[in-house]
Design an enzyme around this catalytic site. Structure first.
Site, PDB file in Angstrom:
ATOM      1  N   GLY A 176       0.828  -1.213   0.000  1.00 22.43           N
ATOM      2  CA  GLY A 176       0.000   0.000   0.000  1.00 22.43           C
ATOM      3  C   GLY A 176       0.853   1.248   0.000  1.00 22.43           C
ATOM      4  O   GLY A 176       1.913   1.297   0.629  1.00 22.43           O
TER       5      GLY A 176
ATOM      6  N   GLU B 266     -18.248  16.538   3.971  1.00 22.92           N
ATOM      7  CA  GLU B 266     -17.254  17.179   3.087  1.00 22.92           C
ATOM      8  C   GLU B 266     -17.683  17.061   1.625  1.00 22.92           C
ATOM      9  O   GLU B 266     -17.495  17.982   0.837  1.00 22.92           O
ATOM     10  CB  GLU B 266     -15.868  16.576   3.318  1.00 22.92           C
ATOM     11  CG  GLU B 266     -15.291  16.997   4.675  1.00 22.92           C
ATOM     12  CD  GLU B 266     -13.797  16.803   4.793  1.00 22.92           C
ATOM     13  OE1 GLU B 266     -13.306  15.711   4.454  1.00 22.92           O
ATOM     14  OE2 GLU B 266     -13.109  17.751   5.224  1.00 22.92           O
TER      15      GLU B 266
HETATM   16  P1  NAD Z   1     -17.878   8.032   9.780  1.00 20.98           P
HETATM   17  O1  NAD Z   1     -17.971   6.739  10.505  1.00 20.98           O
HETATM   18  O2  NAD Z   1     -17.094   9.125  10.357  1.00 20.98           O
HETATM   19  O3  NAD Z   1     -19.383   8.619   9.545  1.00 20.98           O
HETATM   20  C1  NAD Z   1     -20.439   7.812   9.148  1.00 20.98           C
HETATM   21  C2  NAD Z   1     -21.762   8.398   9.652  1.00 20.98           C
HETATM   22  O4  NAD Z   1     -22.817   7.580   9.162  1.00 20.98           O
HETATM   23  C3  NAD Z   1     -21.882   8.435  11.173  1.00 20.98           C
HETATM   24  O5  NAD Z   1     -22.286   9.700  11.600  1.00 20.98           O
HETATM   25  C4  NAD Z   1     -22.946   7.365  11.469  1.00 20.98           C
HETATM   26  O6  NAD Z   1     -23.758   7.701  12.579  1.00 20.98           O
HETATM   27  C5  NAD Z   1     -23.770   7.335  10.178  1.00 20.98           C
HETATM   28  N1  NAD Z   1     -24.399   6.024   9.942  1.00 20.98           N
HETATM   29  C6  NAD Z   1     -23.812   4.810   9.993  1.00 20.98           C
HETATM   30  N2  NAD Z   1     -24.720   3.827   9.731  1.00 20.98           N
HETATM   31  C7  NAD Z   1     -25.896   4.446   9.482  1.00 20.98           C
HETATM   32  C8  NAD Z   1     -27.194   3.995   9.143  1.00 20.98           C
HETATM   33  N3  NAD Z   1     -27.495   2.686   8.996  1.00 20.98           N
HETATM   34  N4  NAD Z   1     -28.185   4.907   8.974  1.00 20.98           N
HETATM   35  C9  NAD Z   1     -27.921   6.235   9.097  1.00 20.98           C
HETATM   36  N5  NAD Z   1     -26.705   6.722   9.415  1.00 20.98           N
HETATM   37  C10 NAD Z   1     -25.704   5.843   9.610  1.00 20.98           C
HETATM   38  O7  NAD Z   1     -17.413   7.630   8.292  1.00 20.98           O
HETATM   39  P2  NAD Z   1     -16.620   8.507   7.207  1.00 20.98           P
HETATM   40  O8  NAD Z   1     -17.190   9.857   7.108  1.00 20.98           O
HETATM   41  O9  NAD Z   1     -16.574   7.661   5.972  1.00 20.98           O
HETATM   42  O10 NAD Z   1     -15.155   8.637   7.792  1.00 20.98           O
HETATM   43  C11 NAD Z   1     -14.374   7.455   8.033  1.00 20.98           C
HETATM   44  C12 NAD Z   1     -13.135   7.824   8.854  1.00 20.98           C
HETATM   45  O11 NAD Z   1     -12.257   8.624   8.084  1.00 20.98           O
HETATM   46  C13 NAD Z   1     -13.499   8.607  10.094  1.00 20.98           C
HETATM   47  O12 NAD Z   1     -12.737   8.141  11.167  1.00 20.98           O
HETATM   48  C14 NAD Z   1     -13.145  10.021   9.751  1.00 20.98           C
HETATM   49  O13 NAD Z   1     -12.724  10.736  10.885  1.00 20.98           O
HETATM   50  C15 NAD Z   1     -12.004   9.850   8.735  1.00 20.98           C
HETATM   51  N6  NAD Z   1     -12.011  10.974   7.755  1.00 20.98           N
HETATM   52  C16 NAD Z   1     -11.418  12.134   8.092  1.00 20.98           C
HETATM   53  C17 NAD Z   1     -11.406  13.207   7.211  1.00 20.98           C
HETATM   54  C18 NAD Z   1     -10.728  14.498   7.602  1.00 20.98           C
HETATM   55  O14 NAD Z   1      -9.972  14.500   8.577  1.00 20.98           O
HETATM   56  N7  NAD Z   1     -10.974  15.610   6.906  1.00 20.98           N
HETATM   57  C19 NAD Z   1     -12.042  13.085   5.958  1.00 20.98           C
HETATM   58  C20 NAD Z   1     -12.668  11.894   5.640  1.00 20.98           C
HETATM   59  C21 NAD Z   1     -12.658  10.828   6.549  1.00 20.98           C
END
Ligand code: NAD
Length: 399
Positions: A8, A163
Site C-alpha cells: 500500500g 465534506e
Molecule cells: P464516519 O464513521 O465518520 O461517519 C459515518 C456516519 O454515518 C456516522 O455519523 C454514522 O452515525 C452514520 N451512519 C452509519 N450507519 C448508518 C445507518 N445505517 N443509517 C444512518 N446513518 C448511519 O465515516 P466517514 O465519514 O466515511 O469517515 C471514516 C473515517 O475517516 C473517520 O474516522 C473520519 O474521521 C475519517 N475521515 C477524516 C477526514 C478528515 O480528517 N478531513 C475526511 C474523511 C474521513
C-alpha cells in the site's frame, strides 16, 4: 538479499518511507519493495473533491517521482497475506519483514441493497467514476426533465458525507448554469442515524455546519436509521416508523472498515477487516504471537486501543501518518537487530472538516475554530504533506 515488503502507498507507508534516515539504504542487507495496485499516491481525505468535480489529478502524486530511489515499486493487487508470502494477482512475493498499509474500504454493515444501488467514495478511480455518474445523470435530467426534481441522497453525516455535500453544493452552481437546471429542481438530502451531523465535534460547531448547509438548500434527515436501499430510494426507520426517502442517486458515506485482504488472510485475526495491534504496531495474535514478530500493520487496517479509554481510535490520516513516522524508528532498530526502545503513543493535534470552498469547522488542541481560518489551516496541512512527499515540484503544473 532479505526483503522488507511494504503493502500500500497511502499515508501510513509514505510517512514511513519519508521518515527513514538516509543511511538505512546502505547500512544493511535488506532490499525494500513497495507493492500497490495503483502507480499513484492519492490524498484520500480529498477524494470527496474528486467525486464532486472540484479537482482530479491535483490530489495525486506519481509514485515513481516520490519514492526514495532504493525502493522498488511493483504494481500488483494483493489478494492474500500468508506467513512469509504475499499472494497477489500477477505474482507471489516473499518477505522477511512485512508492513501492511492497505487502507480502507466502504462498510455497508450488511445493509441490503447498498452494494447494488449506492456508490461510495473510497478510492481515486471510484471517486472519478462517481463524478462522471453524477454529471451524466444531471445531463440526462436536463434533457428529459421527466421527474419533478432530481433527488440525491447522501447516507451518513460523518466527515466524508458532509465534506462531499459541502464541495458538491458549491460545484453545483456552475453545473446548473451550464445545464440550465433551476436550483429548486435538484434536492440533496443527507440521512444520519444520530441526532446531530458530524457527531465527533461539539454540538455548537456541528450545528453551525448544519445551518451553513441548510442555507444552501440541503435537507437533513436526522435520527434516521437506514434499513435498506432500493433502486429509487432508501428505507429508513424514524421515530419507530418505517419510511421511504426517494432518491435517483444514492451515495453511501456511512462508514468504512479495513481492507478486505485482511479478512481473506487467515494468517490474521480480524474484526471489520482490521487487525488489533500492540504499541509496537504489531498484530496481537493470541494463538501465535511468534508469527507476528516480523509483521507490522499501520493505518486503517490496524485497530489500536486508546490505553486510557480502552476504546479503539477512529481511523484517520493523522493516525496513519504518526504510525508511519514512528515505525521508521522501530524498523531501523529491527534491521540493526536491536530491541525496540519505545512504544507508540498517539498525539492528536486536532481535526478539521471542510464544508466547501469557503467554510470549515474543527479544533486544534482545545481550541474550536470555524470559517475561513479553519479552511486555510486545513489547506496548509494538506500543502505541507504534499511538500513533504515531493518538495516544491509537487506544486508545479507539469509534475
Ligand atoms: P464516519 O464513521 O465518520 O461517519 C459515518 C456516519 O454515518 C456516522 O455519523 C454514522 O452515525 C452514520 N451512519 C452509519 N450507519 C448508518 C445507518 N445505517 N443509517 C444512518 N446513518 C448511519 O465515516 P466517514 O465519514 O466515511 O469517515 C471514516 C473515517 O475517516 C473517520 O474516522 C473520519 O474521521 C475519517 N475521515 C477524516 C477526514 C478528515 O480528517 N478531513 C475526511 C474523511 C474521513
Amino acid at each position: 538479499m532479505k526483503k522488507v515488503v511494504l503493502l500500500g502507498a497511502g499515508y501510513a507507508n509514505m510517512a514511513l518511507l519519508k521518515s527513514l534516515p538516509s543511511n538505512v539504504w546502505n547500512e544493511n542487507e535488506y532490499e525494500f519493495l513497495l507493492i500497490s495496485n495503483t502507480p499513484l499516491h492519492y490524498f484520500s481525505v480529498l477524494l470527496h473533491e474528486v467525486a464532486s468535480g472540484v479537482c482530479e489529478e491535483e490530489i495525486t502524486l506519481p509514485l515513481n517521482a516520490i519514492l526514495p530511489k532504493n525502493v522498488k515499486f511493483i504494481q500488483d493487487k494483493v489478494i492474500r497475506i500468508e506467513q512469509n508470502l504475499i499472494q497477489a494477482e500477477n505474482d507471489t512475493y516473499e518477505y522477511n519483514i512485512l508492513v501492511v498499509g492497505l487502507g480502507f474500504q466502504s462498510d455497508n454493515f450488511g445493509i441490503v441493497g447498498i452494494k447494488e444501488y449506492a456508490d461510495s467514495i473510497v478510492n481515486y478511480q471510484g471517486a472519478l467514476a462517481l463524478k462522471q455518474k453524477i454529471v451524466n445523470a444531471l445531463r440526462d435530467y436536463a434533457v428529459k426533465g421527466d421527474v419533478e426534481s432530481f433527488k440525491i441522497a447522501v447516507c451518513g453525516a460523518g466527515f466524508t458525507g458532509i465534506e462531499f455535500i459541502g464541495s458538491f453544493v458549491d460545484e453545483l452552481v456552475q453545473i446548473r448554469k451550464e445545464l440550465n437546471i433551476h436550483q429548486e429542481k435538484i434536492k440533496i438530502t443527507c440521512i444520519e442515524a444520530m441526532p446531530n451531523i458530524l457527531p465527533m465535534f461539539n454540538p455548537k460547531l456541528s450545528s453551525s455546519a448544519k445551518t451553513y448547509l441548510e442555507e444552501k438548500n440541503i435537507t437533513f434527515e436526522l435520527g434516521c436509521k437506514i434499513l435498506e436501499c432500493e433502486k429509487d430510494g432508501i428505507i429508513v426507520e424514524k421515530n419507530g416508523q418505517k419510511e421511504k426517502i426517494d432518491a435517483s442517486l444514492i451515495i453511501w458515506t456511512a462508514g468504512v472498515k479495513g481492507n478486505q485482504v485482511m479478512e481473506d488472510s487467515t494468517f490474521f485475526t480480524t474484526q471489520r477487516s482490521k487487525v488489533e495491534i500492540n504499541a509496537y504496531l504489531q498484530p496481537i495474535n493470541q494463538a501465535n504471537q511468534e508469527l507476528m514478530q516480523n509483521v507490522f500493520v499501520i493505518g486503517d487496517c490496524a485497530a489500536l486501543k486508546d490505553p486510557l479509554t480502552q476504546r479503539f481510535y477512529p481511523p484517520t490520516a493523522q493516525m496513519a501518518m504518526q504510525q508511519g513516522e514512528f515505525l521508521a524508528k522501530l524498523l531501523v532498530q529491527k534491521l540493526q537487530g536491536k530491541n525496540f526502545s519505545e512504544e507508540f503513543s498517539y498525539k492528536p493535534k486536532g481535526t478539521i472538516c471542510s464544508i466547501g470552498s469557503q467554510y470549515a469547522i474543527g479544533y486544534v488542541g482545545k481550541m474550536n475554530i470555524k470559517g475561513k481560518s479553519a479552511l486555510w489551516l486545513k489547506r496548509a496541512i494538506e500543502a505541507n504533506w504534499k511538500f513533504k512527499l515531493a518538495g516544491l515540484k509537487a506544486f508545479s503544473k507539469t509534475f
